[in-house]
Design a protein around this motif. Structure first.
Motif, PDB file in Angstrom:
ATOM      1  N   GLU A   1       0.812  -1.226   0.000  1.00  0.00           N
ATOM      2  CA  GLU A   1       0.000   0.000   0.000  1.00  0.00           C
ATOM      3  C   GLU A   1       0.844   1.274   0.000  1.00  0.00           C
ATOM      4  N   ALA A   2       2.161   1.161   0.001  1.00  0.00           N
ATOM      5  CA  ALA A   2       3.043   2.338  -0.046  1.00  0.00           C
ATOM      6  C   ALA A   2       4.306   1.949  -0.813  1.00  0.00           C
ATOM      7  N   LEU A   3       4.192   1.820  -2.113  1.00  0.00           N
ATOM      8  CA  LEU A   3       5.298   1.329  -2.930  1.00  0.00           C
ATOM      9  C   LEU A   3       6.380   2.398  -3.088  1.00  0.00           C
ATOM     10  N   PRO A   4       7.635   2.042  -2.845  1.00  0.00           N
ATOM     11  CA  PRO A   4       8.734   3.011  -2.936  1.00  0.00           C
ATOM     12  C   PRO A   4       9.273   3.152  -4.358  1.00  0.00           C
ATOM     13  N   PHE A   5       8.367   3.351  -5.305  1.00  0.00           N
ATOM     14  CA  PHE A   5       8.739   3.512  -6.707  1.00  0.00           C
ATOM     15  C   PHE A   5       7.982   4.714  -7.271  1.00  0.00           C
ATOM     16  N   GLY A   6       8.555   5.314  -8.292  1.00  0.00           N
ATOM     17  CA  GLY A   6       7.951   6.495  -8.883  1.00  0.00           C
ATOM     18  C   GLY A   6       6.748   6.199  -9.762  1.00  0.00           C
ATOM     19  N   ASP A   7       5.997   7.256 -10.055  1.00  0.00           N
ATOM     20  CA  ASP A   7       4.847   7.133 -10.944  1.00  0.00           C
ATOM     21  C   ASP A   7       5.306   6.627 -12.313  1.00  0.00           C
ATOM     22  N   GLY A   8       4.591   5.618 -12.839  1.00  0.00           N
ATOM     23  CA  GLY A   8       4.909   5.104 -14.157  1.00  0.00           C
ATOM     24  C   GLY A   8       6.258   4.417 -14.268  1.00  0.00           C
ATOM     25  N   ALA A   9       6.797   3.936 -13.147  1.00  0.00           N
ATOM     26  CA  ALA A   9       8.117   3.303 -13.171  1.00  0.00           C
ATOM     27  C   ALA A   9       8.104   1.948 -13.871  1.00  0.00           C
ATOM     28  N   PHE A  10       6.926   1.350 -14.003  1.00  0.00           N
ATOM     29  CA  PHE A  10       6.822   0.013 -14.588  1.00  0.00           C
ATOM     30  C   PHE A  10       5.755  -0.009 -15.682  1.00  0.00           C
ATOM     31  N   GLU A  11       5.873  -1.007 -16.530  1.00  0.00           N
ATOM     32  CA  GLU A  11       4.842  -1.240 -17.543  1.00  0.00           C
ATOM     33  C   GLU A  11       3.758  -2.177 -17.030  1.00  0.00           C
TER      34      GLU A  11
ATOM     35  N   ALA B   1      -3.522  -0.689  -1.941  1.00  0.00           N
ATOM     36  CA  ALA B   1      -2.515  -1.475  -2.650  1.00  0.00           C
ATOM     37  C   ALA B   1      -2.803  -1.517  -4.144  1.00  0.00           C
ATOM     38  N   LEU B   2      -4.061  -1.695  -4.500  1.00  0.00           N
ATOM     39  CA  LEU B   2      -4.423  -1.691  -5.923  1.00  0.00           C
ATOM     40  C   LEU B   2      -4.191  -0.315  -6.536  1.00  0.00           C
ATOM     41  N   ALA B   3      -4.499   0.735  -5.778  1.00  0.00           N
ATOM     42  CA  ALA B   3      -4.270   2.104  -6.274  1.00  0.00           C
ATOM     43  C   ALA B   3      -2.780   2.370  -6.482  1.00  0.00           C
ATOM     44  N   GLU B   4      -1.948   1.841  -5.607  1.00  0.00           N
ATOM     45  CA  GLU B   4      -0.507   2.001  -5.756  1.00  0.00           C
ATOM     46  C   GLU B   4      -0.006   1.279  -7.004  1.00  0.00           C
ATOM     47  N   ALA B   5      -0.570   0.111  -7.284  1.00  0.00           N
ATOM     48  CA  ALA B   5      -0.193  -0.601  -8.508  1.00  0.00           C
ATOM     49  C   ALA B   5      -0.542   0.228  -9.732  1.00  0.00           C
TER      50      ALA B   5
END
Length: 233
Positions: free
Chosen positions: A77-87, A106-110
Motif C-alpha cells: 500500500e506504499a510502494l517506494p517507486f515512482g509514478d509510471g516506473a513500470f509497464e 494497494a491496488l491504487a498504488e499498482a
C-alpha cells in the motif's frame, strides 16, 4: 469441501507470459514477491523484473535468487517507486496477504506505478478446491480470500481499474506424502508452523478423503482467478 466447478488445469507463468509478451526488456513489478520465484522466472525470460515484500527474510532469498534485480522492502500500500516506473505490476497470490483495510490502497498504488494504460495482473486463490480444504485446519483463509475478490470488484466498479479479461483455472500439485504437503504450506507462510501439530490429524484425514490418489501421491487442486486489468488513461 471439494470444488464442484469444473475448471481447466492452468499455468500461471504461461498466463502472465501470454499477457505481457514479449517480455524482453519489459519493466515488471512483482508486488508481494516473497522469495522471488516470479522475479527470477521473469528475469530469465528477459524482463527487467523488480520485487517488493514486507518480509525481510523472504527478500534475502529473493536477492540471492536474482542478484541484479531491484528487490525492496516495503508494503504493497506504499510502494517506494515512482509514478509510471513500470509497464506492469503483478500480485501473485499476494493481495489476500495485504491487510483488508489496505487492499484498495494497494491496488491504487499498482495503478500509480504502472501509469495510465499500464497493466495490472492479480492472481488470487479462491476459497474452494481440495488444496484449500486440506489447508483449512491449519489456516482458514475464507474471509480474507473473499475480501481480496471484493477489493478487486470495488476497484473495477469505481473505474480505478479496467477489466481486460478474467479467467479461472486450477493449479494442480502432487505431494508424495503428508510431510510434503505440510512443508509446502509452511514454506508459503512460516507463521503456520506452530499450528501444525494440532492440525496434523485433520489435515491427514482430509488428504486421504479429498485428494485424488495417484501413483505419485496426493493430487490437489487449488482454483485460481486471474484478473488482467489496465490502469485508466
Amino acid at each position: 469441501m471439494a470444488d464442484a466447478v469444473a475448471r481447466p488445469t492452468g499455468d500461471t507463468l504461461g498466463e502472465i507470459e501470454a499477457i505481457l509478451s514479449p517480455l524482453q526488456g519489459r519493466r515488471i513489478l512483482d508486488i508481494g514477491c516473497g522469495p522471488g520465484y516470479l522475479v527470477k522466472a521473469l528475469a530469465a525470460r528477459g524482463a527487467v523484473a523488480a520485487g517488493i515484500d514486507p518480509d525481510e527474510a523472504a527478500l534475502a532469498k529473493a536477492r540471492l535468487a536474482s542478484p541484479s534485480a531491484d528487490i525492496r522492502l516495503g508494503p504493497a500500500e506504499a510502494l517506494p517507486f515512482g509514478d509510471g516506473a513500470f509497464e506492469a505490476a503483478i500480485f501473485l497470490n499476494s493481495l489476500h496477504h495485504v491487510p483488508v483495510a489496505s487492499m484498495t490502497a494497494a491496488l491504487a498504488e499498482a495503478v500509480r506505478v504502472v501509469g495510465p494504460g499500464g497493466t495490472v495482473i492479480v492472481v488470487e486463490p479462491l476459497a474452494e478446491g481440495n488444496f484449500f480444504a486440506a489447508l483449512v485446519p491449519v489456516e482458514d483463509e475464507t474471509e480474507i480470500r473473499h475480501a481480496a475478490q471484493a477489493a478487486i470488484g470495488q476497484a473495477l466498479a469505481a473505474g480505478a481499474l479496467l477489466l481486460v479479461r478474467e479467467v479461472e483455472y486450477d493449479r494442480a500439485e502432487t505431494y508424495p506424502d503428508l510431510e510434503a504437503f505440510l512443508a509446502r504450506i509452511v514454506a508459503a507462510d512460516p507463521e503456520r508452523r506452530p499450528r501444525l501439530a494440532q492440525a496434523r490429524p485433520e489435515v491427514e484425514r482430509r488428504l486421504n478423503a479429498l485428494a485424488e490418489h495417484t501413483a505419485q501421491g496426493f493430487l490437489l487442486r487449488q482454483p485460481l482467478r486471474l484478473h488482467h486489468m489496465k490502469a485508466p488513461g
